[in-house]
Enzyme design. Structure first.
Site, short mmCIF file in Angstrom:
data_model
loop_
_atom_site.label_atom_id
_atom_site.label_comp_id
_atom_site.label_asym_id
_atom_site.label_seq_id
_atom_site.Cartn_x
_atom_site.Cartn_y
_atom_site.Cartn_z
N ARG A 109 31.70 -48.66 -9.41
CA ARG A 109 32.94 -49.27 -9.86
C ARG A 109 33.31 -50.48 -9.03
O ARG A 109 33.50 -51.57 -9.55
CB ARG A 109 34.05 -48.22 -9.73
CG ARG A 109 35.19 -48.32 -10.65
CD ARG A 109 36.06 -47.11 -10.39
NE ARG A 109 35.21 -46.01 -9.97
CZ ARG A 109 34.74 -45.10 -10.80
NH1 ARG A 109 35.06 -45.13 -12.05
NH2 ARG A 109 33.95 -44.15 -10.36
N THR A 110 33.42 -50.29 -7.73
CA THR A 110 33.93 -51.37 -6.87
C THR A 110 32.96 -52.56 -6.87
O THR A 110 33.37 -53.71 -6.98
CB THR A 110 34.15 -50.86 -5.44
OG1 THR A 110 34.99 -49.71 -5.50
CG2 THR A 110 34.80 -51.91 -4.57
N LYS A 142 14.77 -50.72 6.89
CA LYS A 142 13.70 -51.01 7.83
C LYS A 142 14.21 -51.04 9.27
O LYS A 142 13.49 -51.43 10.19
CB LYS A 142 13.06 -52.35 7.50
CG LYS A 142 12.42 -52.37 6.12
CD LYS A 142 11.95 -53.76 5.76
CE LYS A 142 11.54 -53.83 4.30
NZ LYS A 142 11.47 -55.20 3.82
N ARG A 194 31.01 -53.03 1.95
CA ARG A 194 31.35 -51.61 2.07
C ARG A 194 30.39 -51.00 3.09
O ARG A 194 29.19 -51.27 3.07
CB ARG A 194 31.20 -50.89 0.74
CG ARG A 194 31.26 -49.37 0.89
CD ARG A 194 31.37 -48.67 -0.41
NE ARG A 194 32.68 -48.87 -1.01
CZ ARG A 194 33.08 -48.22 -2.10
NH1 ARG A 194 32.28 -47.36 -2.70
NH2 ARG A 194 34.27 -48.45 -2.58
N HIS A 225 40.64 -49.24 2.20
CA HIS A 225 40.02 -49.72 0.97
C HIS A 225 41.09 -50.57 0.28
O HIS A 225 41.69 -50.17 -0.70
CB HIS A 225 39.61 -48.51 0.10
CG HIS A 225 38.76 -48.88 -1.08
ND1 HIS A 225 38.50 -50.18 -1.47
CD2 HIS A 225 38.09 -48.10 -1.97
CE1 HIS A 225 37.72 -50.16 -2.54
NE2 HIS A 225 37.47 -48.92 -2.86
#
Lengths: 310, 180
Positions: free
Chosen positions: A58-59, A86, A108, A136
């Site tokens: 969604r975000t 990695k 995020r 958020h």
């Protein structure tokens, strides 16, 4: 209009006026999303990197659509397909991305404070799309936008936030934002999910859900984040649903025109019964729709701040 | 900086100019038929509403009225910093219409360029015409108005203020000269 934030790291750093500016700007951008040609040239030539170290549909999609509708070039980097697997450190990843001169990085990350760390080290604007259990901000802003859309104003509303408060960055950002806008916030959840001392941030704490949602204007249900916790906080999901799930019966305790909100994704039958999730009081899809306009506003506003300032 | 103020048009003067423009629009477009007015925020939209009222008084028919905000279409975002973006409200289809774009003061022409881009993103008008209350010169783009209230040669450091009253009717146009 004064907006002097190069980064959007959390609601805590924003003033009430900043929040009103963001919501008003989003109001103007919302109209674009209903046009036949959903694109304006505002951020033409800007590059936005969506740097997602945690799963998100969604975000990330919302930020990507927001950037594209403003004519920016958006690039997605997800942890599973990047050099993070990695063994590269966050700082090295960021420096390498910065060498390609993006204007805005939307990040995020699972660690609280990761966005602050990044913002101190690079020249691009940083927008926090969720950092650990910290904040958020874009979610809280779209929640406010949706409340304002349906209720006209946020001041004086009683908002009950129910669920895993401890793990929820959404709850924390919403708490800051609602307090700044003059709403009354009630937090509710099992004792194991309630952080010690959170009432000092300006909320009333409830462990009885019926008391928490009584006469509320907005009931905001949080997702039980099964991926974020061991089994120690909850005996069973069924028990949780029984005591802290929203259903047709306990929703009657809230005001008749109360809004039902959820940041998604929903666990149907756990925190929300399907009758409520699809019922007439739910504004969950409005939240998603408004998310694009709010994120367009954030991208636009941080772009206007000169790089030399701040 | 202090300014000396000269009144260029008073209330009745603005009214007469708008009435003449309304007649000219109707004459050129042969009636209201396919006509629509779109004002540029935040002065042109109010003038467009006044023109709309006059057109209705003259013809007995109304033309659709819209308002656009050009904040999202500016070419100076980087140099000006964040400017407020307002709402665009065009509650009718532009396709095939003769659109009269309305602004208060025509200066460099960059606002009109942005407004035309904004209109074309919303649909495909048959024509776009331009009506302005004041044309003060200093064009930087190849743009010319079709309907002008008053041509007013100015120097670049002068300012033009269009004052609106509480009913959103244009009440006065002032020229502000900087005092040395």
């Amino acid at each position: 209009m004064e907006f002097r934030h190069k980064h959007i790291l959390g609601i805590n750093e924003l003033s009430r006026d900043d929040i009103v500016t963001i919501l008003d700007t989003a109001d103007s951008f919302k109209e674009i999303n209903s046009r036949d040609i959903k694109k304006v040239p505002t951020l033409r030539g800007k590059t936005i990197v969506n740097l997602f170290f945690e799963a998100s549909t969604r975000t990330r999609t919302s930020f990507e659509i927001a950037g594209k509708r403003l004519s920016a070039d958006t690039i997605n980097i997800t942890a599973s397909s990047s050099s993070v697997t990695k063994g590269e450190t966050l700082e090295d990843t960021a420096r390498n991305i910065e060498a390609m001169n993006p204007d805005i990085i939307v990040m995020r990350h699972a660690a609280s404070g990761a966005c602050h760390y990044l913002a101190e080290r690079i020249n691009s604007s940083v927008i926090n799309a969720g950092d650990g259990a910290h904040e958020h901000p874009s979610q809280a802003l779209l929640d406010l936008f949706t409340m304002r859309q349906h209720k006209g104003t946020i001041e004086g509303l009683t908002v009950a936030i129910v669920g895993d408060i401890g793990h929820s960055r959404v709850a924390r950002s919403d708490l800051y934002a609602l307090n700044k806008m003059g709403a009354n916030v009630r937090l509710c959840g099992p004792g194991t999910m309630m952080p010690v001392g959170i009432e000092r941030l300006g909320a009333k704490i409830y462990t009885d859900m019926n008391e928490a949602i009584r006469d509320a204007d907005v009931v905001m249900m949080l997702r039980i984040q099964l991926e974020r916790q061991g089994k120690t906080l909850l005996p069973t999901l069924r028990e949780y649903a029984k005591f802290y799930g929203l259903n047709v019966n306990n929703l009657k305790l809230a005001k008749p025109d109360a809004l039902v909100m959820h940041p998604g994704p929903i666990n149907r039958g756990v925190e929300l019964s399907s009758y409520v999730a699809d019922g007439p009081q739910n504004v969950i899809l409005d939240q998603v729709e408004n998310g694009v306009a709010v994120r367009m506003a954030l991208l636009y506003l941080v772009s206007g701040v000169e790089r030399s300032e701040v | 900086m202090t300014y000396s103020t000269t009144v260029i048009l008073d209330g009745p003067g603005v009214g007469r100019a708008l009435t003449r423009i309304a007649h000219e629009i109707l004459e050129y477009n042969k009636g209201v038929g396919n006509l629509a007015l779109v004002g540029i925020r935040s002065g042109g939209d109010r003038l467009a509403a006044e023109l709309c009222r006059r057109i209705e008084q003259i013809e007995g028919k109304t033309a659709p009225l819209g308002a656009i905000d050009i904040g999202m279409y500016r070419d100076d975002l980087a140099s000006r910093g964040t400017v407020e973006v307002g709402r665009t409200e065009v509650p009718f289809s532009l396709d095939g219409k003769n659109i009269v774009l309305v602004d208060d003061v025509l200066f460099t022409g960059r606002t009109i360029r942005a407004a035309m881009d904004a209109l074309i993103d919303l649909g495909r008008p048959r024509t776009i015409q331009l009506a302005v209350l004041i044309d003060r010169g200093h064009r930087e783009l190849p743009i010319r108005p079709d309907y002008v209230g008053r041509n007013l040669p100015t120097s670049r450091d002068e300012k033009i203020d269009v004052i609106f009253n509480a009913d959103n009717c244009a009440a006065e146009v002032r020229l502000l000269k900087p005092q040395v």
